[in-house]
Motif scaffolding. Sequence first.
Motif, PDB file in Angstrom:
ATOM      1  N   VAL A  54      63.475 -14.278  -2.241  1.00 21.30           N
ATOM      2  CA  VAL A  54      63.666 -15.012  -3.495  1.00 21.30           C
ATOM      3  C   VAL A  54      62.820 -14.389  -4.601  1.00 21.30           C
ATOM      4  N   LEU A  55      61.604 -13.986  -4.276  1.00 22.20           N
ATOM      5  CA  LEU A  55      60.748 -13.338  -5.274  1.00 22.20           C
ATOM      6  C   LEU A  55      61.368 -12.031  -5.756  1.00 22.20           C
ATOM      7  N   GLN A  56      61.979 -11.264  -4.843  1.00 26.99           N
ATOM      8  CA  GLN A  56      62.647 -10.024  -5.241  1.00 26.99           C
ATOM      9  C   GLN A  56      63.809 -10.313  -6.183  1.00 26.99           C
ATOM     10  N   VAL A  57      64.594 -11.318  -5.860  1.00 28.62           N
ATOM     11  CA  VAL A  57      65.741 -11.671  -6.709  1.00 28.62           C
ATOM     12  C   VAL A  57      65.261 -12.154  -8.072  1.00 28.62           C
ATOM     13  N   GLU A  58      64.229 -12.972  -8.097  1.00 24.70           N
ATOM     14  CA  GLU A  58      63.699 -13.453  -9.373  1.00 24.70           C
ATOM     15  C   GLU A  58      63.177 -12.303 -10.222  1.00 24.70           C
ATOM     16  N   THR A  59      62.528 -11.341  -9.588  1.00 29.80           N
ATOM     17  CA  THR A  59      62.019 -10.182 -10.317  1.00 29.80           C
ATOM     18  C   THR A  59      63.168  -9.386 -10.919  1.00 29.80           C
ATOM     19  N   GLN A  60      64.227  -9.197 -10.150  1.00 25.95           N
ATOM     20  CA  GLN A  60      65.380  -8.460 -10.656  1.00 25.95           C
ATOM     21  C   GLN A  60      66.098  -9.239 -11.758  1.00 25.95           C
ATOM     22  N   MET A  61      66.133 -10.553 -11.637  1.00 26.32           N
ATOM     23  CA  MET A  61      66.820 -11.366 -12.643  1.00 26.32           C
ATOM     24  C   MET A  61      66.059 -11.377 -13.968  1.00 26.32           C
ATOM     25  N   LYS A  62      64.741 -11.193 -13.914  1.00 26.62           N
ATOM     26  CA  LYS A  62      63.968 -11.154 -15.155  1.00 26.62           C
ATOM     27  C   LYS A  62      64.344  -9.949 -15.998  1.00 26.62           C
ATOM     28  N   SER A  63      64.719  -8.841 -15.342  1.00 24.41           N
ATOM     29  CA  SER A  63      65.074  -7.644 -16.095  1.00 24.41           C
ATOM     30  C   SER A  63      66.565  -7.579 -16.417  1.00 24.41           C
ATOM     31  N   ALA A  64      67.343  -8.553 -15.968  1.00 21.70           N
ATOM     32  CA  ALA A  64      68.782  -8.573 -16.255  1.00 21.70           C
ATOM     33  C   ALA A  64      69.007  -8.976 -17.716  1.00 21.70           C
ATOM     34  N   PRO A  65      70.106  -8.489 -18.332  1.00 22.99           N
ATOM     35  CA  PRO A  65      70.363  -8.856 -19.726  1.00 22.99           C
ATOM     36  C   PRO A  65      70.711 -10.344 -19.863  1.00 22.99           C
ATOM     37  N   THR A  66      70.249 -10.918 -20.954  1.00 14.63           N
ATOM     38  CA  THR A  66      70.527 -12.324 -21.224  1.00 14.63           C
ATOM     39  C   THR A  66      71.859 -12.443 -21.953  1.00 14.63           C
ATOM     40  N   HIS A  67      72.268 -13.668 -22.248  1.00 17.90           N
ATOM     41  CA  HIS A  67      73.515 -13.888 -22.977  1.00 17.90           C
ATOM     42  C   HIS A  67      73.456 -13.279 -24.372  1.00 17.90           C
ATOM     43  N   SER A  68      72.319 -13.403 -25.013  1.00 18.90           N
ATOM     44  CA  SER A  68      72.201 -12.830 -26.358  1.00 18.90           C
ATOM     45  C   SER A  68      72.250 -11.301 -26.299  1.00 18.90           C
ATOM     46  N   ASP A  69      71.642 -10.707 -25.248  1.00 17.76           N
ATOM     47  CA  ASP A  69      71.720  -9.251 -25.085  1.00 17.76           C
ATOM     48  C   ASP A  69      73.162  -8.813 -24.894  1.00 17.76           C
ATOM     49  N   LEU A  70      73.882  -9.532 -24.052  1.00 22.08           N
ATOM     50  CA  LEU A  70      75.291  -9.195 -23.823  1.00 22.08           C
ATOM     51  C   LEU A  70      76.115  -9.378 -25.095  1.00 22.08           C
ATOM     52  N   SER A  71      75.800 -10.409 -25.871  1.00 20.29           N
ATOM     53  CA  SER A  71      76.503 -10.636 -27.142  1.00 20.29           C
ATOM     54  C   SER A  71      76.288  -9.456 -28.081  1.00 20.29           C
ATOM     55  N   ASN A  72      75.038  -8.979 -28.154  1.00 19.61           N
ATOM     56  CA  ASN A  72      74.751  -7.816 -28.997  1.00 19.61           C
ATOM     57  C   ASN A  72      75.504  -6.579 -28.510  1.00 19.61           C
ATOM     58  N   ILE A  73      75.566  -6.393 -27.201  1.00 19.96           N
ATOM     59  CA  ILE A  73      76.291  -5.243 -26.646  1.00 19.96           C
ATOM     60  C   ILE A  73      77.773  -5.341 -26.990  1.00 19.96           C
ATOM     61  N   TYR A  74      78.359  -6.527 -26.833  1.00 15.42           N
ATOM     62  CA  TYR A  74      79.780  -6.699 -27.155  1.00 15.42           C
ATOM     63  C   TYR A  74      80.038  -6.436 -28.632  1.00 15.42           C
ATOM     64  N   ASN A  75      79.136  -6.905 -29.494  1.00 12.23           N
ATOM     65  CA  ASN A  75      79.317  -6.668 -30.935  1.00 12.23           C
ATOM     66  C   ASN A  75      79.250  -5.173 -31.251  1.00 12.23           C
ATOM     67  N   ARG A  76      78.335  -4.474 -30.597  1.00 12.53           N
ATOM     68  CA  ARG A  76      78.229  -3.020 -30.826  1.00 12.53           C
ATOM     69  C   ARG A  76      79.476  -2.299 -30.325  1.00 12.53           C
ATOM     70  N   ILE A  77      80.001  -2.726 -29.190  1.00 13.61           N
ATOM     71  CA  ILE A  77      81.225  -2.106 -28.672  1.00 13.61           C
ATOM     72  C   ILE A  77      82.391  -2.373 -29.607  1.00 13.61           C
ATOM     73  N   ASN A  78      82.481  -3.582 -30.124  1.00  9.62           N
ATOM     74  CA  ASN A  78      83.562  -3.893 -31.074  1.00  9.62           C
ATOM     75  C   ASN A  78      83.422  -3.054 -32.343  1.00  9.62           C
ATOM     76  N   GLY A  79      82.184  -2.864 -32.812  1.00  7.81           N
ATOM     77  CA  GLY A  79      81.960  -2.020 -33.989  1.00  7.81           C
ATOM     78  C   GLY A  79      82.360  -0.577 -33.713  1.00  7.81           C
ATOM     79  N   MET A  80      82.037  -0.079 -32.519  1.00  4.46           N
ATOM     80  CA  MET A  80      82.435   1.278 -32.168  1.00  4.46           C
ATOM     81  C   MET A  80      83.947   1.402 -32.080  1.00  4.46           C
ATOM     82  N   SER A  81      84.598   0.356 -31.605  1.00  7.44           N
ATOM     83  CA  SER A  81      86.059   0.371 -31.526  1.00  7.44           C
ATOM     84  C   SER A  81      86.667   0.481 -32.921  1.00  7.44           C
TER      85      SER A  81
END
Length: 111
Positions: A54-81
């Motif tokens: 569980v500690l390993q999973v929690e550590t990995q989840m801390k470095s995973a992108p959040t919803h706001s990070d994913l939103s920014n990525i999607y906006n950048r991809i749409n801009g590139m499109s």
Amino acid sequence: MDLDYSALKFWFDVFLSICLLASLAHNWVSNKHRVNKKEIDQVNTAVVSLTGRVLQVETQMKSAPTHSDLSNIYNRINGMSQDISEMTGAMKAMTSQLSLINEHLISGGKR
């Protein structure tokens, strides 16, 4: 004094039976405690290993992108499109202009 050996044998057998039952009950109770202790130890080792996982999973989840990070990525991809669509339009215009220039050069400036 005449002893009745059959009555003495009967009461001795009763005494042995009671001792045997008492020994059986004692062994059952003490072994039941040992089995429970072994099972508890097994559960404790399983909990310890799961805690590590569980500690390993929690550590990995801390470095995973959040919803706001994913939103920014999607906006950048749409801009590139959009940028790629604009470049595609510009390339089509350049291709048509180059074909007109090529046609002009081939025909020698005559139409």
